[in-house]
Design an enzyme around this catalytic site. Structure first.
Site, PDB file in Angstrom:
ATOM      1  N   ASP A  53       0.837  -1.202   0.000  1.00 17.05           N
ATOM      2  CA  ASP A  53       0.000   0.000   0.000  1.00 17.05           C
ATOM      3  C   ASP A  53       0.868   1.247   0.000  1.00 17.05           C
ATOM      4  O   ASP A  53       2.072   1.194   0.303  1.00 17.05           O
ATOM      5  CB  ASP A  53      -0.877   0.011   1.257  1.00 17.05           C
ATOM      6  CG  ASP A  53      -2.039  -0.965   1.135  1.00 17.05           C
ATOM      7  OD1 ASP A  53      -2.270  -1.464   0.032  1.00 17.05           O
ATOM      8  OD2 ASP A  53      -2.701  -1.213   2.166  1.00 17.05           O
ATOM      9  N   LYS A  75      -3.344   3.138  -2.622  1.00 21.48           N
ATOM     10  CA  LYS A  75      -4.449   4.028  -2.950  1.00 21.48           C
ATOM     11  C   LYS A  75      -4.232   5.340  -2.219  1.00 21.48           C
ATOM     12  O   LYS A  75      -4.193   5.377  -1.014  1.00 21.48           O
ATOM     13  CB  LYS A  75      -5.774   3.408  -2.505  1.00 21.48           C
ATOM     14  CG  LYS A  75      -6.156   2.212  -3.331  1.00 21.48           C
ATOM     15  CD  LYS A  75      -7.302   1.465  -2.740  1.00 21.48           C
ATOM     16  CE  LYS A  75      -6.856   0.642  -1.557  1.00 21.48           C
ATOM     17  NZ  LYS A  75      -7.927  -0.006  -0.845  1.00 21.48           N
ATOM     18  N   GLY A 106      -0.442  -0.877   5.571  1.00 14.03           N
ATOM     19  CA  GLY A 106      -0.124   0.034   6.668  1.00 14.03           C
ATOM     20  C   GLY A 106      -0.870  -0.353   7.930  1.00 14.03           C
ATOM     21  O   GLY A 106      -1.987  -0.878   7.865  1.00 14.03           O
ATOM     22  N   MET A 193      -8.991   8.406   8.947  1.00 12.29           N
ATOM     23  CA  MET A 193      -9.437   9.008   7.679  1.00 12.29           C
ATOM     24  C   MET A 193     -10.457  10.123   7.919  1.00 12.29           C
ATOM     25  O   MET A 193     -11.440  10.243   7.193  1.00 12.29           O
ATOM     26  CB  MET A 193     -10.043   7.929   6.752  1.00 12.29           C
ATOM     27  CG  MET A 193      -9.039   6.892   6.317  1.00 12.29           C
ATOM     28  SD  MET A 193      -9.781   5.413   5.605  1.00 12.29           S
ATOM     29  CE  MET A 193     -10.236   4.480   7.045  1.00 12.29           C
TER      30      MET A 193
HETATM   31  C1  SAM Z   1      -6.867   3.021   5.183  1.00 11.21           C
HETATM   32  S1  SAM Z   1      -6.575   3.490   6.831  1.00 11.21           S
HETATM   33  C2  SAM Z   1      -5.428   2.258   7.276  1.00 11.21           C
HETATM   34  C3  SAM Z   1      -5.353   2.041   8.767  1.00 11.21           C
HETATM   35  C4  SAM Z   1      -4.346   0.977   9.128  1.00 11.21           C
HETATM   36  N1  SAM Z   1      -4.765  -0.326   8.685  1.00 11.21           N
HETATM   37  C5  SAM Z   1      -4.048   0.961  10.618  1.00 11.21           C
HETATM   38  O1  SAM Z   1      -4.346  -0.047  11.291  1.00 11.21           O
HETATM   39  O2  SAM Z   1      -3.509   1.944  11.114  1.00 11.21           O
HETATM   40  C6  SAM Z   1      -5.564   4.908   6.608  1.00 11.21           C
HETATM   41  C7  SAM Z   1      -5.718   5.886   7.747  1.00 11.21           C
HETATM   42  O3  SAM Z   1      -5.018   5.431   8.893  1.00 11.21           O
HETATM   43  C8  SAM Z   1      -4.522   6.537   9.602  1.00 11.21           C
HETATM   44  N2  SAM Z   1      -3.060   6.453   9.645  1.00 11.21           N
HETATM   45  C9  SAM Z   1      -2.276   5.512   9.097  1.00 11.21           C
HETATM   46  N3  SAM Z   1      -0.980   5.720   9.385  1.00 11.21           N
HETATM   47  C10 SAM Z   1      -0.950   6.842  10.131  1.00 11.21           C
HETATM   48  C11 SAM Z   1       0.103   7.580  10.746  1.00 11.21           C
HETATM   49  N4  SAM Z   1       1.392   7.202  10.656  1.00 11.21           N
HETATM   50  N5  SAM Z   1      -0.234   8.690  11.455  1.00 11.21           N
HETATM   51  C12 SAM Z   1      -1.514   9.072  11.587  1.00 11.21           C
HETATM   52  N6  SAM Z   1      -2.541   8.412  11.019  1.00 11.21           N
HETATM   53  C13 SAM Z   1      -2.256   7.315  10.304  1.00 11.21           C
HETATM   54  C14 SAM Z   1      -4.989   7.784   8.876  1.00 11.21           C
HETATM   55  O4  SAM Z   1      -6.220   8.174   9.430  1.00 11.21           O
HETATM   56  C15 SAM Z   1      -5.153   7.262   7.477  1.00 11.21           C
HETATM   57  O5  SAM Z   1      -6.015   8.068   6.718  1.00 11.21           O
END
Ligand code: SAM
Length: 272
Positions: A53, A75, A106, A193
């Site tokens: 991703d 994406k 992620g 998100m």
């Molecule tokens: C599609 S979701 C994926 C979440 C991921 N599977 C998890 O468990 O963290 C993507 C969202 O996760 C959050 N996110 C992911 N990495 C982040 C980071 N390093 N700092 C802050 N928010 C993060 C944000 O809200 C981002 O828009």
């Protein structure tokens, strides 16, 4: 040539191997490679084909062997490289042709990562798969900024929600959430998100009884060198976030525990 360029992958007459390959859904954590599980690090070191991703951190990507094939199926908002259906189709095709695939996501694959849909597709196609958990953004952000997600005096429940608006506008202009539940006291709310919908989110929480002075913050790029915390109240956070140009990836955290972050964050000792 990348796997995406190989016509074989999208050819309906793709070769079916006698035994399918194995798919490993791996959680890459929030960015800092030191937050990978030992099992994830071992799987990365041994892989030869990775579908990853966009949000996977550079430090984690650096652990993939140089000779391994990497496919960015990431994406980014408004700029999808492959649709979710396309990703699933590619995973299934590669596994059916006998390739072992490491699917790198992620955070944690099963927390707002659509790992559930991928696992369902693999199960129904009879493809063996394994899931290696990752530290989710909320856990990484909490530890990296000194923000305890629960606390006996301030938050006895913890809720994760997505702030991603549904395409078919729901009752709150696309944010179809259980507002009375989210506005409860003694609770921490973590919104994934939620940058775009932050003004709507805060307005709905106040409308459903959450005091306007409740502490709230955004945490951008948690566990990465660019990490930034902006703290305010549920009433003032949308304006602050707009003025300060908050951008994804970011979490929104709402609840009394956010007030502790100002103190604990200063006292936090981070490993060099
Ligand atoms: C599609 S979701 C994926 C979440 C991921 N599977 C998890 O468990 O963290 C993507 C969202 O996760 C959050 N996110 C992911 N990495 C982040 C980071 N390093 N700092 C802050 N928010 C993060 C944000 O809200 C981002 O828009």
């Amino acid at each position: 040539m990348s796997v995406l360029d190989e016509p074989l992958c999208f050819d309906p007459a793709v070769r079916i191997a006698a035994r399918p390959g194995r798919v490993t859904l791996v959680g890459a954590g929030p960015g800092d490679p030191d937050l990978l599980t030992v099992k994830a690090a071992r799987a990365l070191a041994a892989c030869d084909l990775v579908l990853h991703d966009a949000l996977v951190g550079e430090g984690v990507m650096a652990l993939i062997p140089r000779q391994a094939q990497r496919v960015d199926v990431g994406k980014r908002s408004g700029c999808h490289k492959l649709s979710q259906d396309g990703i699933i189709e590619l995973l299934v095709r590669l596994a059916k042709s006998g390739r072992d695939v490491l699917r790198l996501k992620g955070g944690d694959p099963f927390i707002f990562g659509r790992g559930g849909e991928e696992a369902e597709a693999l199960a129904s196609a009879g493809i063996p798969f394994e899931v290696i958990p990752g530290i989710s953004a909320a856990q990484g952000a909490a530890a990296a900024t000194g923000l305890p997600l629960t606390h006996r005096d301030h938050a006895r429940s913890l809720v994760f929600v997505t702030g991603h608006a549904q395409t078919s506008a729901g009752p709150a202009g696309g944010l179809d959430l259980d507002w009375p539940q989210l506005a409860r006291p003694m609770q921490t709310l973590v919104v994934y998100m939620g940058v775009e919908t932050l003004p709507l989110l805060c307005a709905k929480l106040i409308e459903h009884g959450l005091p306007a002075a409740t502490p709230a913050c955004t945490i951008e790029n948690a566990t990465r060198p660019e990490q930034r915390v902006l703290a305010a109240t549920v009433e003032t956070l949308p304006l602050l976030a707009r003025v300060q140009g908050v951008k994804p990836p970011a979490l929104v955290v709402v609840g009394e525990v956010v007030a502790l972050q100002a103190v604990l964050g200063k006292a936090l000792v981070t490993a060099a």
